[in-house]
Design a protein around this motif. Structure first.
Motif, short mmCIF file in Angstrom:
data_model
loop_
_atom_site.label_atom_id
_atom_site.label_comp_id
_atom_site.label_asym_id
_atom_site.label_seq_id
_atom_site.Cartn_x
_atom_site.Cartn_y
_atom_site.Cartn_z
N LYS A 1 -5.48 -9.17 -9.55
CA LYS A 1 -6.81 -10.23 -8.88
C LYS A 1 -7.16 -10.26 -7.44
CE LYS A 1 -6.98 -10.84 -14.20
NZ LYS A 1 -6.73 -11.92 -14.94
N ASN A 2 -7.39 -12.09 -7.27
CA ASN A 2 -7.69 -12.13 -5.96
C ASN A 2 -6.22 -12.71 -5.26
OD1 ASN A 2 -10.56 -11.16 -6.37
ND2 ASN A 2 -10.97 -13.33 -7.12
N SER A 3 -4.86 -12.40 -6.02
CA SER A 3 -3.67 -13.03 -5.54
C SER A 3 -2.63 -12.13 -5.15
CB SER A 3 -2.72 -14.06 -6.50
OG SER A 3 -4.16 -14.48 -6.66
N CYS A 4 -1.85 -12.61 -3.57
CA CYS A 4 -0.89 -11.89 -3.46
C CYS A 4 -0.09 -12.08 -2.87
CB CYS A 4 -1.53 -10.83 -1.54
SG CYS A 4 -1.84 -11.63 -0.21
N PHE A 5 1.56 -11.75 -3.76
CA PHE A 5 2.69 -12.29 -3.25
C PHE A 5 3.53 -11.50 -2.76
CE2 PHE A 5 0.40 -12.21 -7.45
CZ PHE A 5 0.09 -13.34 -7.95
N PRO A 6 4.11 -11.66 -1.49
CA PRO A 6 4.89 -12.03 -0.76
C PRO A 6 6.62 -10.97 -1.24
CG PRO A 6 3.59 -13.55 0.90
CD PRO A 6 3.98 -13.74 -0.79
N THR A 7 7.03 -9.66 -1.57
CA THR A 7 7.88 -9.27 -2.27
C THR A 7 8.86 -8.57 -1.48
OG1 THR A 7 6.01 -9.52 -4.29
CG2 THR A 7 8.34 -8.51 -4.21
N SER A 8 9.98 -8.76 -1.99
CA SER A 8 11.15 -8.02 -0.97
C SER A 8 12.00 -7.47 -2.00
CB SER A 8 12.39 -8.38 -0.14
OG SER A 8 11.59 -9.06 0.99
N MET A 9 12.21 -6.16 -1.67
CA MET A 9 12.47 -5.23 -3.66
C MET A 9 13.65 -4.28 -2.08
SD MET A 9 9.26 -2.74 -4.84
CE MET A 9 7.78 -3.82 -5.03
N HIS A 10 15.01 -4.55 -3.44
CA HIS A 10 16.42 -4.26 -3.19
C HIS A 10 16.80 -3.35 -4.33
CE1 HIS A 10 16.17 -7.61 -0.27
NE2 HIS A 10 16.10 -7.02 0.78
N ILE A 11 17.55 -1.85 -3.70
CA ILE A 11 17.68 -1.35 -4.66
C ILE A 11 19.02 -1.70 -5.78
CG2 ILE A 11 18.38 1.75 -5.29
CD1 ILE A 11 17.19 1.65 -2.35
N LEU A 12 18.72 -1.65 -7.09
CA LEU A 12 20.19 -1.45 -7.99
C LEU A 12 20.27 -0.35 -8.41
CD1 LEU A 12 18.51 -3.93 -10.45
CD2 LEU A 12 20.11 -4.58 -9.05
N GLU A 13 19.81 0.22 -8.43
CA GLU A 13 20.10 1.80 -8.62
C GLU A 13 19.45 3.39 -8.70
OE1 GLU A 13 19.93 2.88 -13.15
OE2 GLU A 13 20.62 1.01 -13.08
N GLY A 14 19.41 4.47 -8.39
CA GLY A 14 18.45 5.69 -8.42
C GLY A 14 18.28 5.85 -6.53
N ASP A 15 17.29 6.38 -6.41
CA ASP A 15 17.55 7.27 -4.87
C ASP A 15 16.09 6.67 -4.46
OD1 ASP A 15 17.34 9.59 -3.23
OD2 ASP A 15 16.01 11.00 -4.27
N GLN A 16 16.36 6.58 -3.60
CA GLN A 16 15.86 5.87 -1.91
C GLN A 16 14.69 6.61 -1.71
OE1 GLN A 16 15.79 3.01 0.28
NE2 GLN A 16 13.69 3.76 1.44
N GLY A 17 14.38 8.34 -1.92
CA GLY A 17 13.84 9.57 -1.42
C GLY A 17 12.33 9.21 -2.48
N VAL A 18 12.20 8.56 -4.02
CA VAL A 18 11.68 8.78 -4.49
C VAL A 18 10.54 7.29 -4.01
CG1 VAL A 18 10.52 7.60 -7.06
CG2 VAL A 18 13.25 9.58 -6.41
N ILE A 19 11.11 6.10 -3.35
CA ILE A 19 10.50 5.02 -2.62
C ILE A 19 9.55 5.55 -1.87
CG2 ILE A 19 10.65 2.76 -2.06
CD1 ILE A 19 13.25 2.62 -3.27
N SER A 20 10.28 6.08 -0.63
CA SER A 20 9.61 6.56 0.32
C SER A 20 9.16 7.65 0.15
CB SER A 20 10.34 7.10 1.58
OG SER A 20 11.76 8.11 0.35
N SER A 21 8.61 8.25 -0.92
CA SER A 21 7.71 9.47 -0.97
C SER A 21 6.30 8.46 -1.76
CB SER A 21 8.54 10.29 -1.48
OG SER A 21 9.33 10.36 -3.75
N LEU A 22 6.80 8.40 -2.69
CA LEU A 22 5.67 7.31 -3.19
C LEU A 22 5.40 5.67 -3.32
CD1 LEU A 22 7.14 8.03 -7.15
CD2 LEU A 22 5.38 9.24 -5.97
N LEU A 23 5.44 5.49 -2.63
CA LEU A 23 4.91 4.44 -1.70
C LEU A 23 4.20 4.33 -0.85
CD1 LEU A 23 7.82 1.19 -2.90
CD2 LEU A 23 5.65 2.47 -4.29
N LYS A 24 4.30 5.05 -0.63
CA LYS A 24 2.80 5.42 1.01
C LYS A 24 1.61 5.80 0.73
CE LYS A 24 4.51 10.52 1.48
NZ LYS A 24 5.25 11.57 1.92
N ASP A 25 0.63 6.03 1.79
CA ASP A 25 -0.65 6.05 1.58
C ASP A 25 -0.96 7.79 1.65
OD1 ASP A 25 -3.32 6.88 2.59
OD2 ASP A 25 -3.73 4.67 3.25
#
Length: 212
Positions: A51-75
């Motif tokens: 909605k009208n709020s933003c929340f500064p967040t850090s996400m650290h990998i517990l398991e899985g593939d870094q490639g999924v993050i870099s390929s999907l979390l992009k413009d």
């Protein structure tokens, strides 16, 4: 000469206990989830928006593939990393819905999913480099407020990826932001063993790539 040799032989024995103390300094006791998160690889940092709020967040990998993050979390238009993720849907924490998320994780394994620990990004903390400025009209709030909202709604936040539209079959997926619940805690067993209890407000983020 004999006395000197004798003394030399005994000196190392007297100094032996000292190395035994060294591991105490190496294994620093972690106090909370934020410190535990710093032992993991940083997967993403930026603003979660609801909605009208933003929340500064850090996400650290517990398991899985870094490639999924870099390929999907992009413009998908510019190809640059997304610095803002807007939650537009909710997923009720009902067992059939959770079973579907589990099925998608298994289907995406080993390199089509990622599970991350999301904690509050502090202004001067590690992983806050490049934290975006807040857009006009958005109120910066602590992550615990978002966690409380999702707990109250008994739901996970959902984001369709990539943001702004799809680019081919391989480039789509879903992000689920889970507040503390039975489903999310299964991914935090190692943290629980390390810390004893998980008092700090946090979320578990599941990102899955759509499969053909």
């Amino acid at each position: 000469m004999k006395r000197q040799n004798s003394e030399r032989n005994h000196r190392p024995t007297e100094a032996e206990p000292k190395p035994l103390e060294e591991p105490k300094h190496e294994t620093k006791k972690l106090k909370n989830l934020s410190e535990y998160a710093q032992t993991l690889q940083l997967g993403w940092n930026g603003l979660l928006v609801l909605k009208n709020s933003c929340f500064p967040t850090s996400m650290h990998i517990l398991e899985g593939d870094q490639g999924v993050i870099s390929s999907l979390l992009k413009d998908h238009t510019s190809g640059s990393k997304l610095t803002q993720l807007k939650i537009a849907q909710r997923l009720r924490l009902d067992q059939p819905k959770l079973d579907e998320v589990t099925r998608r994780i298994k289907q995406g394994s080993p390199n089509g999913y990622a599970v991350l620990l999301a904690t509050q990004a502090t202004p001067s903390g590690l992983g806050t480099e490049g934290m975006p400025t807040v857009e006009p009209g958005l109120q910066r709030r602590l992550l615990r407020n978002l966690v409380s909202y999702l707990k109250q709604k008994q739901a996970a936040g959902v984001i369709s990826l990539p943001v702004g539209g799809s680019k081919g079959r391989d480039g789509t997926g879903m992000l689920y932001a889970f507040p503390p619940c039975d489903f999310s805690q299964q991914y935090l067993q190692s943290a629980l063993r390390t810390l004893g209890k998980l008092e700090e407000e946090h979320m578990v983020i599941v990102i899955v790539r759509d499969t053909a």
